[in-house]
Design an enzyme around this catalytic site. Structure first.
Site, mmCIF file in Angstrom:
data_model
loop_
_atom_site.group_PDB
_atom_site.id
_atom_site.type_symbol
_atom_site.label_atom_id
_atom_site.label_comp_id
_atom_site.label_asym_id
_atom_site.label_seq_id
_atom_site.Cartn_x
_atom_site.Cartn_y
_atom_site.Cartn_z
ATOM 1 N N GLY A 37 0.796 -1.074 0.139
ATOM 2 C CA GLY A 37 0.019 0.049 -0.031
ATOM 3 C C GLY A 37 0.861 1.265 -0.066
ATOM 4 O O GLY A 37 0.339 2.428 0.351
ATOM 5 N N TYR A 70 5.188 -14.154 -9.621
ATOM 6 C CA TYR A 70 5.937 -12.871 -9.629
ATOM 7 C C TYR A 70 6.170 -12.528 -10.987
ATOM 8 O O TYR A 70 6.202 -11.114 -11.326
ATOM 9 C CB TYR A 70 7.321 -13.044 -8.925
ATOM 10 C CG TYR A 70 7.257 -13.574 -7.589
ATOM 11 C CD1 TYR A 70 6.235 -13.223 -6.988
ATOM 12 C CD2 TYR A 70 8.677 -13.988 -7.241
ATOM 13 C CE1 TYR A 70 6.306 -13.588 -5.346
ATOM 14 C CE2 TYR A 70 8.616 -14.532 -5.799
ATOM 15 C CZ TYR A 70 7.348 -14.216 -4.972
ATOM 16 O OH TYR A 70 7.507 -14.733 -3.586
ATOM 17 N N HIS A 151 3.152 -22.556 -2.690
ATOM 18 C CA HIS A 151 3.254 -20.925 -2.169
ATOM 19 C C HIS A 151 2.482 -20.555 -1.183
ATOM 20 O O HIS A 151 2.902 -19.733 -0.499
ATOM 21 C CB HIS A 151 2.821 -20.350 -3.486
ATOM 22 C CG HIS A 151 3.395 -18.825 -3.455
ATOM 23 N ND1 HIS A 151 3.664 -18.107 -4.399
ATOM 24 C CD2 HIS A 151 3.783 -18.099 -2.573
ATOM 25 C CE1 HIS A 151 4.290 -17.204 -4.362
ATOM 26 N NE2 HIS A 151 4.191 -16.745 -2.907
#
Length: 334
Positions: A37, A70, A151
């Protein structure tokens, strides 16, 4: 400066996994972007990998931690291929980690739906894992990875299966597929990421063969986010704990913490070096990431000093109470 390195014990540069594979203590993290953020854009920015991974290779990094989600595997594979072609590196010089089975991201996060999936939304979990592994190896341009991790233990939201045991069953299916991939040589070692003690206990019950237990559990750990119970459990099972976001992803003001800055000044080191030294003296491996060449060099220069017991305890104390996370809390995953 404190030059007594005897307090750390063991090899600061590598650990041996329970299956005999040697893994470097520090690996360069290959996730780029913003997911805490700090900016309006929330998601991955793989284009940043071109420069950063090149600098990391030049700085001496030989271990790289990536993931299908990613979006950087093709970039990493291309950069490694250039070094292979010139003769500067061989495959045996490297330790490459990837992660599969990332759940669907929240709607506001810009992550490709092709790279993420929830187990209850696919027809054949095992085949999806196999297909993702093929795509990962193709992008990396490699025949195998050194470490393959699950993951996440499950999705971020409620699963749609009427069976309350479905998340556990899905983890076991993914893990058996990982074992199959390892048996075929696609991965030298297999492990998990973001697993709690609850998730690990279930997996060890469902796949009880000792040689099939995870070699690694990669979780968010930094001075503001600790989980001694999880680390103790992993230690009793011979599972190496790897800290991702070891610097709290640059958030929370951790690198300006007065306790850490005072210890850094005492040793003539950076706060980042103090944090990494704390990780390895605690028996963990870690995934530092930076875009600056000088920081890359500093992050690897942590074997010429040691933290005292008092300093270790002072850093540990920063993480008492509720963990301050930069990524989702895996304890909410069923």
């Amino acid at each position: 400066m404190n030059d007594d390195t005897s307090k750390a014990g063991g090899d600061l540069r590598a650990v041996t996994l329970h299956n005999g594979v040697t893994m470097p203590t520090l690996a360069f993290g290959c996730a780029f972007g913003d997911w805490v953020g700090r900016t309006d854009f929330q998601g991955f920015l793989p284009e940043q990998a071109w420069r950063a991974v090149s600098l990391a290779l030049d700085s001496g990094y030989r271990a790289f931690d990536g993931a299908r989600v990613y979006g950087t595997e093709r970039i990493v594979g291309t950069l490694l291929g250039q070094r292979f072609a010139s003769g500067a590196l061989t495959r045996e010089d490297l330790f490459i980690t990837t992660k599969l089975a990332h759940p669907a991201a929240p709607p506001h996060i810009n992550i490709s739906h092709k790279r993420t999936w929830d187990p209850d939304k696919v027809d054949d979990i095992a085949q999806r894992v196999r297909d993702d592994m093929v795509d990962t190896l193709d992008d990396l341009g490699l025949g195998y990875v050194d470490l393959l991790l699950m993951h996440w233990p499950g999705g971020f939201g409620q699963h749609t299966s009427p069976d309350p045991d479905f998340p556990r069953q899905a983890r076991a299916t993914i893990w058996r597929t990982f074992c199959e991939l390892a048996d075929k040589g696609a991965a030298r070692a297999i492990g998990v990421s973001n697993f709690t003690v609850h998730h690990l206990r279930q997996l060890l019950e469902d796949i009880p063969e000792p040689e099939r237990r995870p070699t690694v559990n990669q979780v968010e750990i930094h001075p503001y986010c600790r989980n001694p119970e999880l680390e103790d459990f992993c230690r009793t099972q011979g599972i190496v704990v790897t800290a991702y976001a070891p610097f709290a992803s640059g958030a929370l003001g951790m690198l300006q913490d007065p306790t850490l800055t005072a210890i850094a000044e005492r040793h003539g080191k950076t706060v980042g070096q103090i944090v990494l030294r704390w990780h390895v003296q605690s028996g963990r491996t870690a995934l530092p990431k930076t875009s600056k060449a000088e920081r890359m060099a500093e992050n690897q220069a942590i074997d010429d000093f040691a933290l005292s017991d008092d300093e270790m305890q002072a850093i540990d104390a920063l993480g008492t109470g509720e963990a301050r996370r930069t990524c989702p809390d895996p304890s909410f995953v069923a």
